[in-house]
Design a protein around this motif. Structure first.
Motif: not given
Length: 559
Positions: A462-475
């Motif tokens: 729903v927000r930014i997942p805790g497992t995400f480590k990149g710079e850009r999150l694409s939906r």
């Protein structure tokens, strides 16, 4: 003679006193106001006038031997539940055959003692105490309305017996309850009998015998001057109120010879002596001291404090309601995510919960489900690097709204998330939600009939997942639909050594809380500056992409 200013407000007044009611003293002053009283104040006759002496119109002494001047004015100081006998009671109790109860015999003995001494000090003013028959009959026959054809209701009849619940009545010994606390299926008779105030009262009436000269002791001439009621909580009800600086009250008698009387009621209770006040203050201080020691014994002497640089966050929350959703029978699944390893919670602490299933009700244009589901949790933050300039990430509250159909199959109604408030106090948060949307009528039919719908495998998406480590999150490609909203009420409490009043500690240790005080303001300023920075970068890129002949040497664009 100046015209008398009468007090017409005869309503009751309510007072509360800590002192024992036995210290109450009232001064009642009664005076007859008749034509003869006004004539006494007329100017003297002028010489040479053939006038009759006005003294010839004064009434003659009464057959009882008392002068009219004595019967026209009287002042008495009365204490609480002090018995002053009327002429009717004196004549009644002198006859031993009229005494039926032990109280009657007691009154007879007191009257005989008064007759052996100098007699009664009062003539017209007398009292009825809480134990007299008049008090029982007066309150039993008390009218609730001004209607001539009033019929007392069931509640009025039951309330007439409230005063008979004496304050000195002792309760039953033992701690076993004689009746059930909760009656799940009360009968109509039980509801009627239970709808009665059970506060014990004591009553006292201050009366006046306004009979003409020589006719004292007749019931038809008795009038109520003041009614006093005191309950077990120290509440004193006076009707009418004390006169004070207002004018006197008036009474007009009926009959062939109408007479006008005036009376005043003042409180003359003696003030406590300085020694008594000091003794009372010492008793109160001792009582409060013992109560403080008792509370300290419950809390204990070891107060748990946090380590330096640590913050402990307590949240007492409530899932208040959810509104604006498509289907009925809603429930909410929620949990708290701790963003970094610097945050921790006790091993026994649960950071998630599920509410009960709640049916919705119509409120305006929306259907609202009221949960009133409480929850509480405790988390701690340990700031290891004090030199770090970045603000710490704050815990996030996630929620998922679901609905149940007739076959107990669930549908996803929406997802939402909100950052917990960084400031202590009470906060009401409304979290908007959304749900994934699948194109085509088949998906909607499946959702309606068999309850299937798209779901998120990881609610932190729903927000930014805790497992995400990149710079850009694409939906990109994720289709969503805005649904309703969930309302949370949070009461936040923060504990840290940085809140101590010692200024030396604040100067020595620049902890995380000193920066968190401006968390909201700093984040807002940071967002504004970041927006300006991105706009400036886009302008710079647009300027570089233009031909060189359209750009002036100063860097501005030539139109």
């Amino acid at each position: 003679m100046a015209e008398t200013v009468w007090s017409t407000d005869t309503g009751e007044a309510v007072y509360r006193s800590w002192d024992p009611v036995r210290n109450l003293r009232l001064r009642v002053h009664l005076q007859r106001i008749t034509s003869s009283s006004y004539l006494h104040h007329q100017p003297a006759a002028q010489p040479g006038k053939d006038l009759i002496d006005l003294a010839t119109f004064r009434p003659h002494p009464s057959t009882s031997g008392h002068r009219p001047e004595v019967d026209e004015e009287e002042e008495v100081v009365i204490g609480w539940q002090e018995k002053l006998f009327s002429q009717f009671e004196v004549d009644l109790y002198q006859n031993e055959a009229a005494c039926q109860s032990p109280l009657d015999h007691q009154y007879r003995q007191e009257i005989l003692k008064l007759e052996d001494l100098d007699g009664r000090k009062n003539r017209r003013i007398f009292t009825y105490t809480d134990s007299d028959r008049y008090t029982n009959l007066e309150e039993h026959c008390q009218r609730m309305t001004t209607a001539a054809s009033e019929m007392p209701s069931f509640l009025v009849e039951r309330m007439a017996n409230v005063r008979r619940r004496r304050q000195d009545r002792r309760g039953m010994e033992g701690g076993i309850l004689k009746s059930r606390i909760v009656t799940w299926e009360p009968s109509e008779e039980f509801i009627r009998n239970s709808h009665v105030i059970n506060t014990p009262l004591q009553t006292m009436y201050i009366m006046a015998d306004l009979g003409p000269y020589g006719k004292l002791g007749y019931k038809k001439y008795e009038h109520v001057l003041c009614t006093l009621k005191v309950d077990s909580n120290g509440v004193i009800t006076v009707k009418p109120d004390f006169t004070g600086s207002r004018g006197p009250y008036r009474i007009e008698t009926d009959g062939e010879k109408q007479e006008l009387w005036k009376y005043t009621i003042d409180s003359v209770s003696s003030l406590a002596q300085p020694e008594e006040e000091e003794r009372e203050q010492r008793a109160l201080r001792d009582l409060y001291g013992r109560h403080k020691e008792y509370l300290n014994s419950l809390v204990g002497t070891d107060f748990e404090t946090t380590v330096p640089g640590a913050l402990r966050l307590f949240v007492n929350g409530e899932v208040v309601s959810a509104q604006g959703y498509e289907f009925d029978n809603l429930y909410v699944h929620f949990f708290v995510e701790l963003p970094t390893t610097s945050w921790s919670s006790p091993a026994f602490q649960q950071l998630s919960g599920i509410t009960q299933t709640c049916a919705t009700k119509s409120l305006g244009m929306d259907n609202v489900a009221y949960f009133s589901y409480p929850f509480t949790f405790e988390v701690s933050f340990l700031h290891e690097d004090e030199s770090a300039g970045a603000l710490p990430a704050w815990p996030v509250l996630y929620c998922e709204v679901l609905s149940l159909d007739f076959w107990q199959r669930y549908r996803v109604e929406g997802y939402g998330a909100v950052v917990l408030p960084a400031t202590p106090g009470s906060h009401t948060l409304t979290v908007p939600t959304w749900r994934p949307l699948e194109l085509g009528p088949v998906a909607e039919l499946r959702r309606f009939f068999i309850g299937g719908s798209l779901e998120l495998e990881d609610l932190s998406y729903v927000r930014i997942p805790g497992t995400f480590k990149g710079e850009r999150l694409s939906r990109f490609g994720l289709r969503t639909e805005t649904t309703g909203s969930v309302t949370f009420r949070l009461h936040c409490l923060q504990q840290s050594r940085a809140f101590m009043e010692s200024s030396s500690l604040r100067k020595r240790m620049r902890s995380v809380l000193d920066r968190l005080e401006g968390f909201s303001q700093q984040s807002s300023i940071h967002n504004v500056l970041e927006a300006f920075r991105r706009a400036r970068r886009r302008m710079q890129e647009a300027r570089e992409s233009l031909p060189q002949d359209l750009v002036s040497p100063s860097g501005t664009t030539v139109s």
